[in-house]
Scaffold this active site. Sequence first.
Site, PDB file in Angstrom:
ATOM      1  N   ASP A 188     -18.062  -3.429 -38.204  1.00  0.00           N
ATOM      2  CA  ASP A 188     -17.777  -4.850 -38.436  1.00  0.00           C
ATOM      3  C   ASP A 188     -18.312  -5.253 -39.799  1.00  0.00           C
ATOM      4  O   ASP A 188     -19.037  -4.483 -40.454  1.00  0.00           O
ATOM      5  CB  ASP A 188     -18.392  -5.709 -37.304  1.00  0.00           C
TER       6      ASP A 188
ATOM      7  N   ASP B 280     -15.387  -3.466 -43.976  1.00  0.00           N
ATOM      8  CA  ASP B 280     -14.242  -4.346 -43.758  1.00  0.00           C
ATOM      9  C   ASP B 280     -13.058  -3.447 -43.405  1.00  0.00           C
ATOM     10  O   ASP B 280     -12.668  -2.593 -44.205  1.00  0.00           O
ATOM     11  CB  ASP B 280     -13.988  -5.109 -45.068  1.00  0.00           C
ATOM     12  N   PHE B 281     -12.508  -3.635 -42.203  1.00  0.00           N
ATOM     13  CA  PHE B 281     -11.471  -2.665 -41.807  1.00  0.00           C
ATOM     14  C   PHE B 281     -10.178  -2.783 -42.612  1.00  0.00           C
ATOM     15  O   PHE B 281      -9.316  -1.931 -42.528  1.00  0.00           O
ATOM     16  CB  PHE B 281     -11.225  -2.615 -40.291  1.00  0.00           C
TER      17      PHE B 281
ATOM     18  N   ARG C 293      -9.770  -7.980 -28.753  1.00  0.00           N
ATOM     19  CA  ARG C 293      -9.607  -9.356 -29.254  1.00  0.00           C
ATOM     20  C   ARG C 293      -9.483  -9.388 -30.781  1.00  0.00           C
ATOM     21  O   ARG C 293     -10.050 -10.250 -31.435  1.00  0.00           O
ATOM     22  CB  ARG C 293     -10.805 -10.241 -28.843  1.00  0.00           C
TER      23      ARG C 293
ATOM     24  N   ASP D 137       0.848  -1.193   0.000  1.00  0.00           N
ATOM     25  CA  ASP D 137       0.000   0.000   0.000  1.00  0.00           C
ATOM     26  C   ASP D 137       0.881   1.238   0.000  1.00  0.00           C
ATOM     27  O   ASP D 137       1.809   1.355   0.806  1.00  0.00           O
ATOM     28  CB  ASP D 137      -0.906   0.018   1.238  1.00  0.00           C
TER      29      ASP D 137
HETATM   30  O1  LIG Z   1       4.273   8.045  -8.470  1.00  0.00           O
HETATM   31  C1  LIG Z   1       3.407   7.169  -8.309  1.00  0.00           C
HETATM   32  N1  LIG Z   1       2.784   6.999  -7.126  1.00  0.00           N
HETATM   33  C2  LIG Z   1       1.844   6.054  -6.934  1.00  0.00           C
HETATM   34  C3  LIG Z   1       1.469   5.220  -7.970  1.00  0.00           C
HETATM   35  C4  LIG Z   1       0.410   4.158  -7.830  1.00  0.00           C
HETATM   36  O2  LIG Z   1      -0.524   4.542  -6.856  1.00  0.00           O
HETATM   37  C5  LIG Z   1      -1.224   3.388  -6.400  1.00  0.00           C
HETATM   38  C6  LIG Z   1      -1.341   3.482  -4.910  1.00  0.00           C
HETATM   39  O3  LIG Z   1      -2.514   2.864  -4.481  1.00  0.00           O
HETATM   40  P1  LIG Z   1      -2.561   1.559  -3.598  1.00  0.00           P
HETATM   41  O4  LIG Z   1      -1.310   1.373  -2.847  1.00  0.00           O
HETATM   42  O5  LIG Z   1      -3.822   1.611  -2.833  1.00  0.00           O
HETATM   43  O6  LIG Z   1      -2.633   0.398  -4.684  1.00  0.00           O
HETATM   44  P2  LIG Z   1      -3.725   0.109  -5.785  1.00  0.00           P
HETATM   45  O7  LIG Z   1      -3.330   0.679  -7.114  1.00  0.00           O
HETATM   46  O8  LIG Z   1      -5.101   0.492  -5.313  1.00  0.00           O
HETATM   47  O9  LIG Z   1      -3.637  -1.452  -5.934  1.00  0.00           O
HETATM   48  P3  LIG Z   1      -3.921  -2.557  -4.785  1.00  0.00           P
HETATM   49  O10 LIG Z   1      -4.764  -3.579  -5.469  1.00  0.00           O
HETATM   50  O11 LIG Z   1      -2.572  -3.058  -4.395  1.00  0.00           O
HETATM   51  O12 LIG Z   1      -4.650  -1.899  -3.649  1.00  0.00           O
HETATM   52  C7  LIG Z   1      -0.377   2.190  -6.823  1.00  0.00           C
HETATM   53  O13 LIG Z   1      -1.004   1.525  -7.906  1.00  0.00           O
HETATM   54  C8  LIG Z   1       0.911   2.830  -7.315  1.00  0.00           C
HETATM   55  O14 LIG Z   1       1.542   2.065  -8.319  1.00  0.00           O
HETATM   56  C9  LIG Z   1       2.103   5.383  -9.206  1.00  0.00           C
HETATM   57  O15 LIG Z   1       1.824   4.661 -10.202  1.00  0.00           O
HETATM   58  N2  LIG Z   1       3.086   6.353  -9.335  1.00  0.00           N
END
Ligand SMILES: O=c1[nH]cc([C@@H]2O[C@H](COP(=O)(O)OP(=O)(O)OP(=O)(O)O)[C@@H](O)[C@H]2O)c(=O)[nH]1
Length: 693
Positions: A560, A586-587, A602, A102
């Site tokens: 499509d 047709d793309f 996909r 976190d």
């Molecule tokens: O400079 C940067 N600072 C932070 C980040 C990104 O911020 C998020 C922080 O959120 P958290 O720790 O709650 O994590 P989540 O993304 O919600 O994923 P979880 O499933 O682990 O809770 C984190 O993704 C950092 O990478 C950044 O990218 N640059």
Amino acid sequence: MFNSRLTLSDEKATMVLNPVISKLAGKLVVLASASPRRLEILRNVGLRFEVVPSWFKETLDKSLFKAPHEYAVETAKQKALEVARRMPIKHLKTPDIVIGADTIVTVDGMILEKPVDKHDAYRMLSSLSGKEHSVYTGVAIVVCHEKENEEVDYQLIQFYEETKVKFADLSEDMLWEYINSGEPMDKAGGYGIQALGGMLVEYVHGDFLNVVGFPLNHFCKQLSLIYNHCTSSSDQKSESVHLSLNGTHPTSVLSQPTPNIPTQSSHGSSSIPKPSSASSSQTHLTHCSPSASPGHKVKRKGSDSEVSQSSWTLVNSLSKHTDGREAKLRDSENTLPLISSSGQLIEHDVTEHEDSEPRKEDLRRIGELIDGFKASKALFTAARLRVFDLLHRMPGLDAAQVAQEVKASVKGTECLLEACVSLGLLKSKERTYENTDLATSLLRSDACFSLHGYIQHCDDTLWPLFSHLESAVEEGHSQREKVVSNKPKDMLKDAFHNSQEAKLRFMNAMHCVAKVAGKSVATAFDLSRYKTACDLGGCTGAMACEFTKAHPGMSVTVFDLPAVAELSERFHPLHSNNRVSFVAGDFFQDELPKADLYILARILHDLTDEKLHILLSKIADVCKPGCGLLLSEIFLDEDRSGPSRGLLQALSMSEGKQRSATEYSVLLKSHGFITAQIRHTDNLLDAMFCIKA
Ligand SMILES: O=c1[nH]cc([C@@H]2O[C@H](COP(=O)(O)OP(=O)(O)OP(=O)(O)O)[C@@H](O)[C@H]2O)c(=O)[nH]1
């Protein structure tokens, strides 16, 4: 992309640089995080792992914590434990190691997490303007040890890292321009130092990757403490932690400054060497396992032989029953789980060698693989016989009643129903049957997120192809012709989407996948700046519909082939959505509809390199700078070691190729599209968002 500074794909280099990473090879390592940055940081150093994002809601009461880092560590711990507890029950497998993290930003006594909206991002970024702030990432490593009685022991190691970052003075214009780029939204403190946010930063003191979301260096040091260097200390107390499984937090039974919140304390840390802090970041070890005295003898469970424990480490434990009952505190030294200095759990004794008894988990894994095709076919058959629809309408039927309704033999139906119970698809009570939640939500043909159509496609098309896999591997191409020529004459025309019925079946399969994965893809990025999108090869419009739901200001044109566009009308009520329109074409040959965002879901994996480049250049030609391209595919791991879903799919593909996110990025870059964000959604499809330079 920040990973340009981290391209350690060579395994040897990784091993030499960090022997601990290689020690995790063969273990089920799980990253309990949806953060694409964490995934990338760990993948880039060669760690092989699965991603199971945590469902833990980040709502701990911050006022209960004496210091911000305690909050980050506790949140990381809860994220990791939630996954460690969920996996044996929901995924039917116990990981060896779960990693949770976190990241928070602190400034002026405030803790900043991810902004909830643009105004929150403004509040955060303006509070950081012109100042130095701290970024803390709390990390929890949960080592799981499954025992014979299905209990799981946990060893918990938690730590944090602090990095100081100074922002330049930010003008209002700069702030809003940055906020409107969409980058701040999923980032702690509202900025991404690895991308545009890097422009706001004057200096960084400490571990850069810690700011990005994962303190890699500290993590490796902690791993080597676990696996290599824990020294013994006879007077050391082992911290036992009691895990209550009713959703509450595990609590340490040793002295804790705050209930529920294990913090840096005397226990455990003193005899463990602190990671050297070569960088200016502060490093703190919250707690680590004490170890056993050298030469201590223990009996191996289920074996008469004595094992010298000199290399084993007694670890902290919390134990749980996988069926969700409250677990008992374990107090006997002999029942504590053991980890060897080489990183093996005690059952994986270093004295084991090729000819010793096979390990239980190996046997279980091989058994699962050998029986995998039987399980698939049982599911396909039950779906084809509409067993799940029937039991939804009429729950509580017995085998004879089901047999009568589906017009099958009683004996065969009973075997099928029992097999479905064993696979978690049905529940039985006094020899009557009903759907499990999984069957209700995914297997009923009329469920909102039904995979029935896709299952039918697997049974009708992929199953026959896979029965010719050996020839496909020998000859190096798909066996479609063989499968078609094996079919009775009247089915020949029908095979592989030639007839209208076959087309509809294929469209239904794609429709199912788009409905299940659509929301995760559509909400993966902030696309608020795009008002018109074009879903190329968008089939029934199911994906387009999810984009309009997720982005109220957006209308989507589905482009499509004429036959597909015509049949898509049958997939009501999509056509009642007035922000989704259909254009036939047709793309490869026709002009592409104008849009400021193009969606390719996909499509690319199925094309030869030549066709792929034709299509990408056509898109690049119609895109102005700033236009977006959203690619959705299964992204392979960078070392192509997973996910199995993508690699198994490649076995039946005819022309195309499965690629990693980086491979797609490189391809798109060659057509002028710069990758802005990648998301591994943990759903059926991943997503990448690119911007035309
Ligand atoms: O400079 C940067 N600072 C932070 C980040 C990104 O911020 C998020 C922080 O959120 P958290 O720790 O709650 O994590 P989540 O993304 O919600 O994923 P979880 O499933 O682990 O809770 C984190 O993704 C950092 O990478 C950044 O990218 N640059």
